[in-house]
Scaffold this motif. Structure first.
Motif, PDB file in Angstrom:
ATOM      1  N   GLU A  86       7.055   3.231   1.468  1.00  0.00           N
ATOM      2  CA  GLU A  86       8.528   3.859   1.747  1.00  0.00           C
ATOM      3  C   GLU A  86       9.156   2.805   2.501  1.00  0.00           C
ATOM      4  O   GLU A  86      10.376   2.226   2.646  1.00  0.00           O
ATOM      5  CB  GLU A  86       8.486   4.939   2.015  1.00  0.00           C
ATOM      6  CG  GLU A  86       9.976   5.526   1.974  1.00  0.00           C
ATOM      7  CD  GLU A  86      10.142   7.111   2.313  1.00  0.00           C
ATOM      8  OE1 GLU A  86      11.009   7.618   3.038  1.00  0.00           O
ATOM      9  OE2 GLU A  86       8.945   7.705   1.954  1.00  0.00           O
ATOM     10  N   GLY A  87       8.488   2.537   3.672  1.00  0.00           N
ATOM     11  CA  GLY A  87       9.073   1.942   5.010  1.00  0.00           C
ATOM     12  C   GLY A  87       9.118   0.416   4.664  1.00  0.00           C
ATOM     13  O   GLY A  87      10.327  -0.164   5.044  1.00  0.00           O
ATOM     14  N   HIS A  88       8.400  -0.298   4.104  1.00  0.00           N
ATOM     15  CA  HIS A  88       8.432  -1.595   3.723  1.00  0.00           C
ATOM     16  C   HIS A  88       9.480  -1.793   2.770  1.00  0.00           C
ATOM     17  O   HIS A  88      10.124  -2.822   2.594  1.00  0.00           O
ATOM     18  CB  HIS A  88       6.960  -2.171   3.028  1.00  0.00           C
ATOM     19  CG  HIS A  88       6.003  -2.303   4.262  1.00  0.00           C
ATOM     20  ND1 HIS A  88       6.251  -2.601   5.551  1.00  0.00           N
ATOM     21  CD2 HIS A  88       4.587  -2.508   3.965  1.00  0.00           C
ATOM     22  CE1 HIS A  88       5.209  -2.840   6.312  1.00  0.00           C
ATOM     23  NE2 HIS A  88       4.196  -2.707   5.305  1.00  0.00           N
ATOM     24  N   THR A  89       9.754  -0.889   1.720  1.00  0.00           N
ATOM     25  CA  THR A  89      10.672  -1.003   0.692  1.00  0.00           C
ATOM     26  C   THR A  89      12.150  -1.003   1.361  1.00  0.00           C
ATOM     27  O   THR A  89      12.913  -1.802   0.696  1.00  0.00           O
ATOM     28  CB  THR A  89      10.444   0.132  -0.483  1.00  0.00           C
ATOM     29  OG1 THR A  89       9.139  -0.001  -1.076  1.00  0.00           O
ATOM     30  CG2 THR A  89      11.591   0.112  -1.657  1.00  0.00           C
ATOM     31  N   SER A 127       0.947  -1.181  -0.003  1.00  0.00           N
ATOM     32  CA  SER A 127       0.071  -0.080  -0.036  1.00  0.00           C
ATOM     33  C   SER A 127       0.723   1.182  -0.033  1.00  0.00           C
ATOM     34  O   SER A 127       1.983   1.123   0.557  1.00  0.00           O
ATOM     35  CB  SER A 127      -0.887   0.028   1.291  1.00  0.00           C
ATOM     36  OG  SER A 127      -0.363   0.148   2.336  1.00  0.00           O
ATOM     37  N   GLU A 128       0.583   2.180  -0.698  1.00  0.00           N
ATOM     38  CA  GLU A 128       1.018   3.598  -0.733  1.00  0.00           C
ATOM     39  C   GLU A 128       1.599   3.986   0.507  1.00  0.00           C
ATOM     40  O   GLU A 128       2.892   4.442   0.621  1.00  0.00           O
ATOM     41  CB  GLU A 128       0.296   4.589  -1.437  1.00  0.00           C
ATOM     42  CG  GLU A 128       0.931   5.766  -1.722  1.00  0.00           C
ATOM     43  CD  GLU A 128       1.923   5.503  -2.900  1.00  0.00           C
ATOM     44  OE1 GLU A 128       3.363   6.187  -3.021  1.00  0.00           O
ATOM     45  OE2 GLU A 128       2.054   4.887  -3.964  1.00  0.00           O
ATOM     46  N   LEU A 187      -1.523  -4.396  -1.135  1.00  0.00           N
ATOM     47  CA  LEU A 187      -2.488  -3.849  -1.878  1.00  0.00           C
ATOM     48  C   LEU A 187      -2.896  -4.715  -2.981  1.00  0.00           C
ATOM     49  O   LEU A 187      -2.151  -5.373  -3.741  1.00  0.00           O
ATOM     50  CB  LEU A 187      -1.699  -2.563  -2.698  1.00  0.00           C
ATOM     51  CG  LEU A 187      -2.429  -1.607  -3.595  1.00  0.00           C
ATOM     52  CD1 LEU A 187      -3.507  -0.750  -3.052  1.00  0.00           C
ATOM     53  CD2 LEU A 187      -1.532  -0.776  -4.051  1.00  0.00           C
ATOM     54  N   ARG A 188      -4.187  -4.897  -3.259  1.00  0.00           N
ATOM     55  CA  ARG A 188      -4.863  -5.704  -4.196  1.00  0.00           C
ATOM     56  C   ARG A 188      -4.996  -4.769  -5.858  1.00  0.00           C
ATOM     57  O   ARG A 188      -4.869  -3.689  -5.582  1.00  0.00           O
ATOM     58  CB  ARG A 188      -6.122  -6.234  -3.939  1.00  0.00           C
ATOM     59  CG  ARG A 188      -6.162  -7.145  -2.815  1.00  0.00           C
ATOM     60  CD  ARG A 188      -7.534  -7.683  -2.809  1.00  0.00           C
ATOM     61  NE  ARG A 188      -7.460  -8.965  -1.818  1.00  0.00           N
ATOM     62  CZ  ARG A 188      -7.979  -8.689  -0.521  1.00  0.00           C
ATOM     63  NH1 ARG A 188      -8.133  -7.681  -0.105  1.00  0.00           N
ATOM     64  NH2 ARG A 188      -7.852  -9.731   0.462  1.00  0.00           N
ATOM     65  N   THR A 229      -6.792  -2.520   0.229  1.00  0.00           N
ATOM     66  CA  THR A 229      -5.805  -3.105   1.124  1.00  0.00           C
ATOM     67  C   THR A 229      -6.386  -4.049   1.907  1.00  0.00           C
ATOM     68  O   THR A 229      -7.381  -4.003   2.417  1.00  0.00           O
ATOM     69  CB  THR A 229      -5.135  -1.894   2.080  1.00  0.00           C
ATOM     70  OG1 THR A 229      -6.134  -1.409   2.885  1.00  0.00           O
ATOM     71  CG2 THR A 229      -4.733  -0.703   0.954  1.00  0.00           C
ATOM     72  N   PHE A 230      -5.315  -4.835   2.648  1.00  0.00           N
ATOM     73  CA  PHE A 230      -5.392  -5.883   3.511  1.00  0.00           C
ATOM     74  C   PHE A 230      -4.277  -6.153   4.198  1.00  0.00           C
ATOM     75  O   PHE A 230      -3.120  -6.058   3.885  1.00  0.00           O
ATOM     76  CB  PHE A 230      -6.038  -7.179   2.692  1.00  0.00           C
ATOM     77  CG  PHE A 230      -5.076  -7.996   1.788  1.00  0.00           C
ATOM     78  CD1 PHE A 230      -4.596  -9.000   2.418  1.00  0.00           C
ATOM     79  CD2 PHE A 230      -4.920  -7.410   0.499  1.00  0.00           C
ATOM     80  CE1 PHE A 230      -3.628  -9.516   1.408  1.00  0.00           C
ATOM     81  CE2 PHE A 230      -4.090  -7.995  -0.123  1.00  0.00           C
ATOM     82  CZ  PHE A 230      -3.388  -9.048   0.107  1.00  0.00           C
ATOM     83  N   PRO A 231      -4.388  -6.746   5.463  1.00  0.00           N
ATOM     84  CA  PRO A 231      -3.182  -7.132   6.197  1.00  0.00           C
ATOM     85  C   PRO A 231      -2.860  -8.584   5.674  1.00  0.00           C
ATOM     86  O   PRO A 231      -3.242  -9.613   5.356  1.00  0.00           O
ATOM     87  CB  PRO A 231      -3.638  -7.550   7.950  1.00  0.00           C
ATOM     88  CG  PRO A 231      -4.996  -7.540   7.385  1.00  0.00           C
ATOM     89  CD  PRO A 231      -5.627  -6.819   6.347  1.00  0.00           C
TER      90      PRO A 231
END
Length: 160
Positions: free
Chosen positions: A74-77, A69-70, A99-100, A105-107
């Motif tokens: 950044e953090g996940h990247t 998800s947007e 992100l689908r 979005t979903f966990p």
């Protein structure tokens, strides 16, 4: 009591391990995907199609960040790139917001491993939609809070 016969020495021929792995990947309800060191998606199973909504044709060659998800990209990247630059044999489990294709979005729980196959690096990921688990955790938390609040507002002593 019925007597159990010992196993026969001549067992049915088991499928070759490659066939077993192919079947596991093909029929898994979880998303199974592969990424290269540049975090580009190079493998995508039917479970991933079901969870994320992208066909293999649409997603192969795309950056894996397309699935984040947007809000958290950044953090996940940063975490993902640090992990992908690590050593082979390493495995980690992450939770995040995915992100689908439709934008929802979903966990997601993601188990990521680094492997070397035919001299090439491959990041292998198994992703699971944990929406139901998160709803259950939230319901349990709310229930525990209600239970605690009940005792806090109770004017009489409670004995058990």
């Amino acid at each position: 009591m019925e007597e159990i016969e010992p196993p026969h020495k001549e067992l049915e021929a088991l499928p070759k391990s490659g066939e077993i792995y192919k079947a596991l990947v093909a029929y898994s309800q979880d998303a199974i995907l592969g990424v290269n060191r540049k975090a580009t998606i190079i493998f995508w199973n039917k479970g991933a199609e079901r969870i994320f909504g992208y066909s293999s044709e649409e997603i192969l060659g795309q950056p894996v960040t397309k699935l984040i998800s947007e809000k958290h990209r950044e953090g996940h990247t940063i975490v993902l790139r640090a992990f992908l630059s690590g050593n082979c044999g390493e495995t980690r489990t992450f939770e995040g917001e995915a992100l689908r294709k439709d934008g929802s979005t979903f966990p997601l729980e993601l188990s990521l491993s680094i492997e070397q196959q035919n001299g090439k690096f491959v990041g292998l990921a198994i992703g699971r939609d944990i929406t139901e688990r998160k709803h259950t955790e939230q319901a349990l938390k709310e229930s525990a809070e209600r239970y605690c609040n009940l005792f806090e507002i109770c004017l009489e002593a409670v004995f058990s």
